[in-house]
Design a protein around this motif. Structure first.
Motif, PDB file in Angstrom:
ATOM      1  N   ALA C  32     -42.876 -14.565   5.744  1.00  0.00           N
ATOM      2  CA  ALA C  32     -42.767 -15.726   4.947  1.00  0.00           C
ATOM      3  C   ALA C  32     -42.711 -16.550   5.265  1.00  0.00           C
ATOM      4  O   ALA C  32     -43.190 -18.185   5.416  1.00  0.00           O
ATOM      5  CB  ALA C  32     -41.779 -15.045   3.399  1.00  0.00           C
ATOM      6  N   SER C  33     -41.837 -17.211   6.090  1.00  0.00           N
ATOM      7  CA  SER C  33     -41.041 -18.171   7.328  1.00  0.00           C
ATOM      8  C   SER C  33     -42.165 -18.382   7.692  1.00  0.00           C
ATOM      9  O   SER C  33     -42.831 -20.278   7.440  1.00  0.00           O
ATOM     10  CB  SER C  33     -40.591 -17.867   8.138  1.00  0.00           C
ATOM     11  OG  SER C  33     -39.607 -19.167   8.830  1.00  0.00           O
ATOM     12  N   SER C  36     -44.699 -20.102   4.617  1.00  0.00           N
ATOM     13  CA  SER C  36     -44.113 -21.268   4.226  1.00  0.00           C
ATOM     14  C   SER C  36     -44.291 -22.930   4.705  1.00  0.00           C
ATOM     15  O   SER C  36     -44.957 -23.561   4.386  1.00  0.00           O
ATOM     16  CB  SER C  36     -42.966 -21.074   3.680  1.00  0.00           C
ATOM     17  OG  SER C  36     -42.363 -19.596   3.236  1.00  0.00           O
ATOM     18  N   GLU C  37     -44.115 -22.619   5.986  1.00  0.00           N
ATOM     19  CA  GLU C  37     -44.453 -24.056   7.340  1.00  0.00           C
ATOM     20  C   GLU C  37     -45.607 -24.622   7.095  1.00  0.00           C
ATOM     21  O   GLU C  37     -45.865 -25.274   6.689  1.00  0.00           O
ATOM     22  CB  GLU C  37     -44.319 -23.253   8.530  1.00  0.00           C
ATOM     23  CG  GLU C  37     -42.381 -23.631   8.565  1.00  0.00           C
ATOM     24  CD  GLU C  37     -41.564 -22.784   9.724  1.00  0.00           C
ATOM     25  OE1 GLU C  37     -42.338 -23.325  10.600  1.00  0.00           O
ATOM     26  OE2 GLU C  37     -40.580 -21.777  10.263  1.00  0.00           O
ATOM     27  N   ASP C  41     -47.074 -21.760  -1.017  1.00  0.00           N
ATOM     28  CA  ASP C  41     -46.129 -21.289  -1.903  1.00  0.00           C
ATOM     29  C   ASP C  41     -45.357 -19.840  -2.262  1.00  0.00           C
ATOM     30  O   ASP C  41     -46.391 -19.097  -2.226  1.00  0.00           O
ATOM     31  CB  ASP C  41     -46.946 -21.394  -3.691  1.00  0.00           C
ATOM     32  CG  ASP C  41     -45.665 -21.423  -4.317  1.00  0.00           C
ATOM     33  OD1 ASP C  41     -44.247 -20.828  -4.066  1.00  0.00           O
ATOM     34  OD2 ASP C  41     -45.726 -21.487  -5.341  1.00  0.00           O
ATOM     35  N   THR C  42     -45.078 -18.915  -1.213  1.00  0.00           N
ATOM     36  CA  THR C  42     -44.686 -18.234  -0.504  1.00  0.00           C
ATOM     37  C   THR C  42     -43.718 -17.343  -0.961  1.00  0.00           C
ATOM     38  O   THR C  42     -42.624 -17.962  -1.626  1.00  0.00           O
ATOM     39  CB  THR C  42     -44.386 -17.810   0.963  1.00  0.00           C
ATOM     40  OG1 THR C  42     -45.400 -18.194   1.381  1.00  0.00           O
ATOM     41  CG2 THR C  42     -44.508 -16.152   1.344  1.00  0.00           C
TER      42      THR C  42
END
Lengths: 243, 243, 243, 243
Positions: C32-33, C36-37, C41-42
């Motif tokens: 997810a990290s 997201s970066e 939209d996680t």
């Protein structure tokens, strides 16, 4: 009985002693030898024969053509290439071996550059079966080990194949789509990567089995060639208003 | 912004009054018109311009080439065909419309005869979406109705496509694989059957949407061209005993 | 903005110290990290949440689901699997990572055993790009090197993919179809092999790029779901004589 | 000699007079009749027999299973479906006819909804051969005309087939991918659309030929089932520094 013509440019074996030691009668003779033993009606043809040995008569009596070429691709005349191309579209099978990937006929059928990476370093290849349910893999275990083979590496610039049957693992760190099938027109095509002229690859029993399977898979069915061109309506066409 | 060049042989429109009535400025002008409106950076090129309008500079600045040709396929020079072919393999997209199925460039990319059945009888065609999840079908309902179109009928002698997006139903009783995609080298290709010169097909909003989608789908990604040729080993290669 | 839900069974990381050292917040948190970066939209969901974190509401608001599971495939309830399956057929994308090849949802979508060879020996993997024109390979060079990865080896019992994007070369002598795409219903699926829990694979920038590309490729288009069932005739049907 | 088991739910023919008139002994009897005449070792099985006639022994002695079902798909037990599924993955061929598209076994193998459009209006169907080089089309001309057949229409929610052999043209204005092949595990699958219970489709000689061809194409080769699971290294693996 399937009628096979093995075509070889037959230059390395006549010009280089170390290659002649591997294939004294030429690569075509060795290929024809095990294909004959497998019960196929096999003949050979080579580049320096008239019409490269591929006269209309020869091709009209060939069910599957096996192709090995390397240094003399450009010496194959466009007329003969077109003749072979027509026959493939009409149903003749084609098995293209090793450096035949850059032959005029294979490039014409693929429509791409057919380029790849390569390295002649005497390295080990392991050919993994990727599609064990395919007839071309019949009788082969999980993989075939070749003590030495020329490295052919991805990316290989060909269209996506109908089936990817083998992937080659090379000691030096590369992989290659080593056995793939295509259909073009009514003809079936099998490309198989192993067979560098300086290694005794075509004496390997499993490699022979794959080539025999490939020839059998490419053999044409007895059927009519499709009909193209102008065609009458099969159902009534209503008159259009205001046209 | 995707840069599109619309190529047209532009003969029917200049030579036949009834065709000129349908496309007064030429088929290319009509295609360019709706592609421009869709926000694409669009130019045109025609057969009778120098180098058929397809100079090195034009092609190097084209992301997607749209091709319409019919009666003058043989007048397109092999040199230009080879130039376009190289650009497709390097990533330029190609949208081939209607009778472009027999153009030299499409035949060269396919490797087959590209032949088919045809009939000019003013009959109805209904283009069914076979692959509703494909981006080229986006915005299209279940089918597109064309009051009149030239019949193109199976069998169509092309390789199996990557995706079959449309199948045409013809009033006279035929079917045709009317929209298909291919990849050759780094280039993406979309063949789309509708667009006979005597019918106002390219004024149809849904047909326009498909062609816009096709151009967008064929647009190349920004990436490096693959590297081919001799390649050093990436892993150590053990010396072979007795070799 | 594409809405991504990263699902992880989240057991290894809680139960084994050496795995927790690699992924202290869980594999899902690391995935997810970087997603997201990348501007996606996680959100995350895990096995031990109610309904495994995959409520109707969560799934209805997910464009692409990323799946990592290994030891607890059987604990995923059939009801949730059916719910995810329905959503995929309706267009939700699915990225299945590593040992997710034996998850109920992947097996249900593939229709096969999804079995393979494996070996945990800390060996090197080199992921070769087989299809450089595919969007999922964008930004990746010719290959990705992983110092250590679990070996997954052919034969992999899955249907022939739409595209084969990566083939893994393993130090121990195996190969694997490491990145492949499928379409099922309106949904797109990407399977990607790397990511054993004991190696820091998901910290590798190139692996991250492939997963980001995969999520973007799987994102659904905005379009209507196909219509099935009884359908009125679109053309007149003639009465048959004597029926 | 290929051993064929023809499975039929056998309900319409027992419950409806007008269907019994078409197939007095059941659809399975008619299918078995022409398959036997073609030299295939043919038996039948029906839903209401113990274990639906598909015991372990029967399946272990079946090379190709032919499946016809319609109103009673839900009465086929999951246990038997799983048994058939396992056998297909291990190499048993499967020919799925007409309304079998919604059978549990076909849906399990496809992984999709297998839904479609339909209409029972006694309309004409013309089955066009799309792939004349495929063995399943052998002996068939350009198309097969059926005076009356149930309309099945696109979109058909199945994965992209290995080969699309027939497309059906329907009088009422629809088209359908009427003959397609798939491979799942070591098993080959052929789906063929014609055969509504109220029309005498299975008395048509060309339809019979296609089904005979399909059975022959699906027949398994004699080969070992692939090996999965833990696998020792085939090449030396270097110790990694600092691991």
């Amino acid at each position: 009985m399937t009628r096979v013509t093995v075509w070889n440019e037959y230059r390395h074996e006549r010009q280089e002693e170390r290659i002649r030691e591997v294939y004294p009668q030429g690569i075509h003779a060795q290929l024809a030898s095990f294909l004959s033993e497998a019960g196929l009606d096999t003949a050979t043809a080579t580049l320096d024969e008239p019409e490269h040995g591929l006269t209309e008569e020869v091709l009209n009596n060939t069910d599957v053509l096996v192709w090995w070429g390397h240094v003399a691709h450009q010496e194959v005349s466009d007329e003969i290439v077109n003749r072979v191309h027509q026959r493939v579209l009409q149903g003749m099978g084609l098995v293209v071996l090793h450096s035949g990937h850059m032959s005029k006929i294979f490039m014409k059928l693929m429509g791409t550059s057919c380029d790849l990476k390569w390295r002649e370093a005497g390295e080990k290849e392991r050919l993994w079966v990727m599609d064990p349910s395919h007839p071309i893999a019949e009788g082969i275990g999980e993989y075939i080990d070749l003590e030495q083979e020329e490295m052919y590496g991805a990316h290989f610039d060909v269209p996506a194949p109908e089936s990817l049957i083998f992937v080659g693992w090379f000691e030096g760190g590369n992989v290659f789509p080593s056995g793939s099938t295509y259909r073009r027109g009514s003809g079936k095509i099998f490309y198989f990567q192993p067979g560098h002229e300086s290694y005794p690859t075509y004496y390997n029993k499993e490699i022979q089995q794959v080539i025999i399977n490939g020839v059998n898979w490419c053999a044409p069915a007895k059927r009519d060639y499709p009909v193209y061109g102008h065609s009458e309506a099969l159902e009534p066409i209503r008159e259009k208003v205001g046209v």
